[in-house]
Design an enzyme around this catalytic site. Structure first.
Site, PDB file in Angstrom:
ATOM      1  N   GLU A  45      -0.003   0.318   5.848  1.00  0.00           N
ATOM      2  CA  GLU A  45       1.599  -0.260   5.418  1.00  0.00           C
ATOM      3  C   GLU A  45       1.468  -1.363   4.764  1.00  0.00           C
ATOM      4  O   GLU A  45       0.548  -2.318   4.688  1.00  0.00           O
ATOM      5  CB  GLU A  45       2.125  -0.565   6.847  1.00  0.00           C
ATOM      6  CG  GLU A  45       2.649   0.843   7.439  1.00  0.00           C
ATOM      7  CD  GLU A  45       1.900   1.124   8.733  1.00  0.00           C
ATOM      8  OE1 GLU A  45       2.007   2.333   9.126  1.00  0.00           O
ATOM      9  OE2 GLU A  45       0.807   0.512   9.067  1.00  0.00           O
ATOM     10  N   THR A  46       2.514  -1.686   3.937  1.00  0.00           N
ATOM     11  CA  THR A  46       2.890  -2.906   3.465  1.00  0.00           C
ATOM     12  C   THR A  46       4.342  -3.480   3.724  1.00  0.00           C
ATOM     13  O   THR A  46       5.372  -2.514   3.845  1.00  0.00           O
ATOM     14  CB  THR A  46       2.758  -2.591   1.841  1.00  0.00           C
ATOM     15  OG1 THR A  46       1.563  -2.236   1.404  1.00  0.00           O
ATOM     16  CG2 THR A  46       3.288  -3.783   1.161  1.00  0.00           C
TER      17      THR A  46
END
Length: 305
Positions: A45-46
């Site tokens: 994830e970002t």
């Protein structure tokens, strides 16, 4: 140009835990670039941080996997809170020990872990109540994990889909050898996603083993190959859902549980996720996930905002 920070989450050592990229002020990034940036980092994830819609809250946080935006996740919340807590302020406002993030799954209430005046981690309360979805056939779950059906234990529960904000198909395995042998089968995931969830790219498995008495100590692995995450080293949202589900199965009407889940061992990225569960009147009322973090890198986008 927009600044970013990377941080290892659910660990106290660099290169352990789950890496996360955080953009503490994403206002200058074009909407069309958010997914491209997440794909470029290729972390599980970002996060992109924006001013909140309600000024009483801390921030609006959007979470992207390499393939799509998701409504909620565990290590992005812990890591983002850690990054913002270390900055001291956000969007011109001081950051306190308590935060509220606006996310697609709802409001996420967070608290910072501090030692000697330093922010060392964070915890948060899951934004949704426990939901228990479909039972997953033994053959289908075993196929996803490249295991024989006999490797899955059904004494406490059958494989099924559970969620406190993001769904996972959870299954108990017979032992550490079975856990170590598990690997994702793309074709089986595609079939299972179509059969058991409304979008095959949302289908993810969370397999675990009890490593102590009861449910207080667990070891787990998470696979989501359809989201371009062959394996995730630390998955707070899955840990929270599993902990809540196991407590819901307990015959006690009222209880509290402190559960430690180790993950990422097989990947060489050891992670430690701490979960506190409160159950009252037969219902799981509160699930808190916490962990430590280590900052690793910082930089700027070289593309024009």
């Amino acid at each position: 140009m927009s600044e970013y920070v990377t941080v290892d989450v659910f660990t106290d050592k660099p290169f352990g835990g789950n890496p996360l990229a955080v953009f503490p002020d994403a206002r200058g990034i074009a909407e069309a670039d958010l997914q491209k940036i997440a794909r470029e980092f290729n972390y599980s994830e970002t996060t992109f941080v924006f001013p909140p819609d309600d000024p009483a809250h801390t921030a609006r946080v959007r979470i992207f996997t390499p393939t799509d935006e998701i409504p909620f996740a565990g290590h992005p919340n812990v890591g983002t809170a850690f990054v913002l807590g270390g900055r001291g302020e956000i969007f011109g406002k001081p950051v306190g020990a308590q935060m509220i993030f606006e996310e697609k799954a709802g409001l996420v209430h967070l608290d910072l872990m501090r030692e000697d005046g330093r922010t060392v981690g964070a915890g948060f309360v899951a934004p949704q109540a426990l939901t228990i979805g479909k039972v997953v056939a033994l053959d289908a779950m075993a196929g996803c994990l490249s295991l024989q059906p006999s490797a899955i234990v059904v004494d406490a529960h059958e494989p099924c889909i559970v969620s406190v904000g993001l769904p996972f198909a959870v299954a108990e395995l017979a032992g550490l050898d079975a856990l170590a042998s598990a690997s994702p089968d793309m074709a089986a995931f595609t079939l299972a996603g179509r059969a058991y969830w409304h979008r095959d790219d949302r289908f993810a498995t969370f397999a675990y083993v009890r490593t102590g008495k009861g449910i207080e100590h667990l070891r787990a692995r998470m696979f989501a190959p359809l989201s371009n995450i062959p394996e995730d080293p630390a998955t707070g949202s899955a840990c929270a859902a599993l902990a809540a589900y196991l407590c819901s199965l307990d015959t006690r009407t009222d209880m509290t549980a402190n559960i430690v889940i180790e993950q990422g061992i097989e990947m060489g990225r050891p992670s430690r996720i701490e979960i506190d569960v409160e159950k009252r009147g037969g219902e799981v009322e509160r699930v808190r996930i916490a962990g430590r973090c280590v900052p690793l890198m910082q930089g700027r986008l070289a593309i024009a905002a």
